[in-house]
Design a protein around this motif. Structure first.
Motif, mmCIF file in Angstrom:
data_model
loop_
_atom_site.group_PDB
_atom_site.id
_atom_site.type_symbol
_atom_site.label_atom_id
_atom_site.label_comp_id
_atom_site.label_asym_id
_atom_site.label_seq_id
_atom_site.Cartn_x
_atom_site.Cartn_y
_atom_site.Cartn_z
ATOM 1 N N GLU A 1 35.942 40.231 44.506
ATOM 2 C CA GLU A 1 37.202 39.588 44.150
ATOM 3 C C GLU A 1 37.226 39.202 42.670
ATOM 4 O O GLU A 1 38.226 39.427 41.972
ATOM 5 C CB GLU A 1 37.409 38.344 45.021
ATOM 6 N N VAL A 2 36.119 38.618 42.192
ATOM 7 C CA VAL A 2 36.044 38.206 40.793
ATOM 8 C C VAL A 2 36.119 39.405 39.862
ATOM 9 O O VAL A 2 36.828 39.390 38.849
ATOM 10 C CB VAL A 2 34.753 37.399 40.527
ATOM 11 N N PHE A 3 35.385 40.455 40.197
ATOM 12 C CA PHE A 3 35.403 41.654 39.351
ATOM 13 C C PHE A 3 36.803 42.257 39.304
ATOM 14 O O PHE A 3 37.263 42.720 38.252
ATOM 15 C CB PHE A 3 34.395 42.683 39.868
ATOM 16 N N LYS A 4 37.502 42.219 40.439
ATOM 17 C CA LYS A 4 38.877 42.728 40.487
ATOM 18 C C LYS A 4 39.796 41.897 39.604
ATOM 19 O O LYS A 4 40.638 42.435 38.875
ATOM 20 C CB LYS A 4 39.375 42.711 41.934
ATOM 21 N N ILE A 5 39.637 40.563 39.651
ATOM 22 C CA ILE A 5 40.426 39.668 38.794
ATOM 23 C C ILE A 5 40.161 39.981 37.327
ATOM 24 O O ILE A 5 41.093 40.101 36.519
ATOM 25 C CB ILE A 5 40.095 38.192 39.095
ATOM 26 N N TYR A 6 38.885 40.103 36.974
ATOM 27 C CA TYR A 6 38.512 40.393 35.588
ATOM 28 C C TYR A 6 39.148 41.702 35.109
ATOM 29 O O TYR A 6 39.754 41.749 34.028
ATOM 30 C CB TYR A 6 36.989 40.479 35.448
#
Length: 262
Positions: free
Chosen positions: A233-238
Motif C-alpha cells: 500500500e505504501v509503495f503504491k502511494i509513493y
C-alpha cells in the motif's frame, strides 16, 4: 550520518554560494515546522544576515506559536537574525473575491492551498529584492524528489535548497544537533496550507519513515509486485505521488524549433 560534518558542510556551502553571488544573506519563511527551523538555523550559522518571516494565512494557532518560539530562540542565539511578520490573510481573502470557483470543492480547496504558497513565495522575493538576500528553500529529499509534496512556484520557488539532499529522518537528526525547540521536534509535519492542523501524513496517507522506505525501494528498482500488505500500500502511494508530481521535479519542457524553420 556524521551530523556535525553535514552541518559544517551545509553552512560552508551556503556561505560560499552567498558570497559568490554578492548578496547579504538569506530570507526564509518560518512555518513552525522542522524543515524551516533547521534551514533557518543553518543559515544563521553562516554569520550572514538572516531574515525570518512569518506569513500567516488563517493559520492554526499551534503553527503560529511554534514559529514564534523558534524565531525568538534563534534571535537570542544569533545576532545576525532579524524577523518580521506579514499577515497575508487580507491579501488571500481579497484574491478570492476576484476569482471564480467553477469546480468541485476539493479542487477549489487545493487550488486555494497552492495560492497560499504562491503568495508566500511572492512575499519572500519582495524582501529578498529589498535587502539583497537569497530565498532559502526548506524542502527535504522526500518532498522534493520523492513524492513532490510542495507547490510549484510556491514553496518550490527558491534560490537554493540547503537540505534537499537529506531525508526527513536526517533533517530531524540535524534539528536535534542544532537545538531546534522541542515543540517543533515533536510536532506532526504539516504544510499548513489549509488553515487547520491536518498533517502531511493525513494528506498523503503514509508517514515520512514509510515514504523514505518506499523511495529507497524505488531507487533499488523494486516494483509493487515485490511487496504485500502495508508495504504494498505504501509503495503504491509513493509511486502515485511520484508519477503525478513528476512535472515538478524535472526542468520546464521547452519546445525546440527545428533549425529548418528558423
Amino acid at each position: 550520518m556524521q551530523t556535525e560534518k553535514v552541518v559544517d558542510h551545509i553552512v560552508n556551502w551556503l556561505k560560499d554560494y552567498a558570497t559568490k553571488a554578492g548578496v547579504n544573506g538569506f530570507v526564509i519563511g518560518i512555518s513552525g515546522g522542522i524543515d524551516s527551523a533547521v534551514t533557518s538555523t543553518l543559515c544563521a550559522k553562516t554569520g550572514l544576515n538572516v531574515l525570518c518571516i512569518e506569513m500567516p494565512i488563517h493559520q492554526a494557532q499551534s503553527h503560529v506559536t511554534r514559529a514564534q518560539e523558534h524565531i525568538k530562540q534563534l534571535s537570542e542565539r544569533f545576532d545576525n537574525v532579524s524577523d518580521t511578520r506579514t499577515d497575508l490573510t487580507p491579501v488571500f481573502e481579497e484574491f478570492k473575491t476576484e476569482v471564480f470557483f467553477d469546480s468541485d470543492q476539493a479542487t477549489v480547496d487545493m487550488a486555494l492551498a497552492n495560492t497560499r504558497a504562491r503568495l508566500r513565495m511572492t512575499t519572500l522575493y519582495y524582501y529578498a529584492g529589498l535587502y539583497k538576500l537569497l530565498v532559502a528553500g526548506t524542502g527535504n529529499k522526500v518532498e522534493d524528489f520523492g513524492v513532490g509534496f510542495y507547490t510549484k512556484y510556491g514553496d518550490g520557488g527558491v534560490d537554493l535548497s540547503p537540505i534537499a539532499d537529506l531525508m526527513k529522518s536526517q533533517v530531524y537528526k540535524l534539528g536535534e544537533f542544532l537545538e531546534v525547540p522541542e515543540s517543533i521536534m515533536k510536532a506532526d509535519p504539516s504544510d499548513g496550507l489549509f488553515g487547520d492542523t491536518r498533517s502531511d501524513e493525513d494528506q498523503i496517507g503514509a508517514s515520512y519513515p514509510e515514504l523514505e522506505w518506499a523511495m529507497n525501494m524505488d531507487y533499488q528498482g523494486k516494483n509493487i509486485d515485490d511487496f504485500s500488505d502495508r508495504e504494498r500500500e505504501v509503495f503504491k502511494i509513493y509511486k502515485r505521488f511520484n508519477t503525478a508530481n513528476n512535472h515538478k521535479m524535472i526542468p520546464i519542457p521547452i519546445c525546440e524549433i527545428p533549425n529548418i524553420f528558423i
